[in-house]
Design a protein around this motif. Structure first.
Motif, PDB file in Angstrom:
ATOM      1  N   VAL A 171       0.838  -1.205   0.000  1.00  0.00           N
ATOM      2  CA  VAL A 171       0.000   0.000   0.000  1.00  0.00           C
ATOM      3  C   VAL A 171       0.871   1.252   0.000  1.00  0.00           C
ATOM      4  O   VAL A 171       0.626   2.193  -0.767  1.00  0.00           O
ATOM      5  CB  VAL A 171      -0.951  -0.014   1.231  1.00  0.00           C
ATOM      6  CG1 VAL A 171      -1.489   1.363   1.537  1.00  0.00           C
ATOM      7  CG2 VAL A 171      -2.075  -1.012   1.015  1.00  0.00           C
ATOM      8  N   GLN A 172       1.879   1.265   0.848  1.00  0.00           N
ATOM      9  CA  GLN A 172       2.770   2.429   0.938  1.00  0.00           C
ATOM     10  C   GLN A 172       3.553   2.646  -0.353  1.00  0.00           C
ATOM     11  O   GLN A 172       3.762   3.776  -0.778  1.00  0.00           O
ATOM     12  CB  GLN A 172       3.740   2.264   2.114  1.00  0.00           C
ATOM     13  CG  GLN A 172       3.071   2.261   3.465  1.00  0.00           C
ATOM     14  CD  GLN A 172       2.351   3.569   3.744  1.00  0.00           C
ATOM     15  OE1 GLN A 172       2.866   4.650   3.488  1.00  0.00           O
ATOM     16  NE2 GLN A 172       1.136   3.472   4.258  1.00  0.00           N
ATOM     17  N   LYS A 173       3.957   1.563  -0.988  1.00  0.00           N
ATOM     18  CA  LYS A 173       4.775   1.667  -2.203  1.00  0.00           C
ATOM     19  C   LYS A 173       3.987   2.154  -3.414  1.00  0.00           C
ATOM     20  O   LYS A 173       4.552   2.801  -4.287  1.00  0.00           O
ATOM     21  CB  LYS A 173       5.441   0.327  -2.515  1.00  0.00           C
ATOM     22  CG  LYS A 173       6.503  -0.069  -1.514  1.00  0.00           C
ATOM     23  CD  LYS A 173       7.107  -1.410  -1.855  1.00  0.00           C
ATOM     24  CE  LYS A 173       8.124  -1.864  -0.848  1.00  0.00           C
ATOM     25  NZ  LYS A 173       9.346  -1.107  -0.837  1.00  0.00           N
ATOM     26  N   SER A 210       0.753   3.696  -3.151  1.00  0.00           N
ATOM     27  CA  SER A 210      -0.150   4.785  -2.760  1.00  0.00           C
ATOM     28  C   SER A 210      -1.619   4.512  -3.074  1.00  0.00           C
ATOM     29  O   SER A 210      -2.293   5.315  -3.726  1.00  0.00           O
ATOM     30  CB  SER A 210       0.288   6.100  -3.415  1.00  0.00           C
ATOM     31  OG  SER A 210       1.602   6.414  -3.053  1.00  0.00           O
ATOM     32  N   VAL A 211      -2.098   3.365  -2.606  1.00  0.00           N
ATOM     33  CA  VAL A 211      -3.527   3.054  -2.685  1.00  0.00           C
ATOM     34  C   VAL A 211      -3.976   2.586  -1.308  1.00  0.00           C
ATOM     35  O   VAL A 211      -3.161   2.409  -0.411  1.00  0.00           O
ATOM     36  CB  VAL A 211      -3.839   1.962  -3.744  1.00  0.00           C
ATOM     37  CG1 VAL A 211      -3.505   2.439  -5.136  1.00  0.00           C
ATOM     38  CG2 VAL A 211      -3.143   0.659  -3.432  1.00  0.00           C
ATOM     39  N   SER A 212      -5.269   2.342  -1.162  1.00  0.00           N
ATOM     40  CA  SER A 212      -5.773   1.864   0.119  1.00  0.00           C
ATOM     41  C   SER A 212      -5.550   0.359   0.253  1.00  0.00           C
ATOM     42  O   SER A 212      -5.377  -0.347  -0.749  1.00  0.00           O
ATOM     43  CB  SER A 212      -7.270   2.161   0.247  1.00  0.00           C
ATOM     44  OG  SER A 212      -8.003   1.350  -0.651  1.00  0.00           O
ATOM     45  N   LYS A 268       2.599   0.309 -11.729  1.00  0.00           N
ATOM     46  CA  LYS A 268       3.257   0.624 -10.460  1.00  0.00           C
ATOM     47  C   LYS A 268       3.505  -0.647  -9.648  1.00  0.00           C
ATOM     48  O   LYS A 268       4.586  -0.842  -9.087  1.00  0.00           O
ATOM     49  CB  LYS A 268       2.408   1.592  -9.633  1.00  0.00           C
ATOM     50  CG  LYS A 268       2.424   3.009 -10.111  1.00  0.00           C
ATOM     51  CD  LYS A 268       1.574   3.868  -9.189  1.00  0.00           C
ATOM     52  CE  LYS A 268       1.540   5.305  -9.607  1.00  0.00           C
ATOM     53  NZ  LYS A 268       0.713   6.120  -8.676  1.00  0.00           N
TER      54      LYS A 268
END
Length: 66
Positions: free
Chosen positions: A20-22, A24-26, A47
């Motif tokens: 998620v952090q890599k 940028s989604v929920s 991505k």
């Protein structure tokens, strides 16, 4: 569409939260993709593939009828 995302993530001992952090989604988005309930848009698929250093086609497999 089938996905190997969960398998690839597990192979790297990567948590859903780390992915998620890599990208940028929920977390709900990653859960839905892994469960096959949602197909990511091209930008997100790229991505995710880059995180794993894999081709998009390696992680997301188009099945007949899709």
């Amino acid at each position: 569409m089938k996905t190997k995302l969960k398998v690839e993530r597990a192979a790297l001992s990567m948590t859903q939260d780390e992915l998620v952090q890599k990208v940028s989604v929920s977390r709900q988005t990653i859960i839905a993709i892994e469960a096959g309930r949602w197909v990511p848009l091209a930008v997100l698929a790229i991505k995710i593939a880059r995180v794993f250093n894999k081709a998009v086609e390696t992680l997301f497999i188009l099945e007949e009828g899709d």
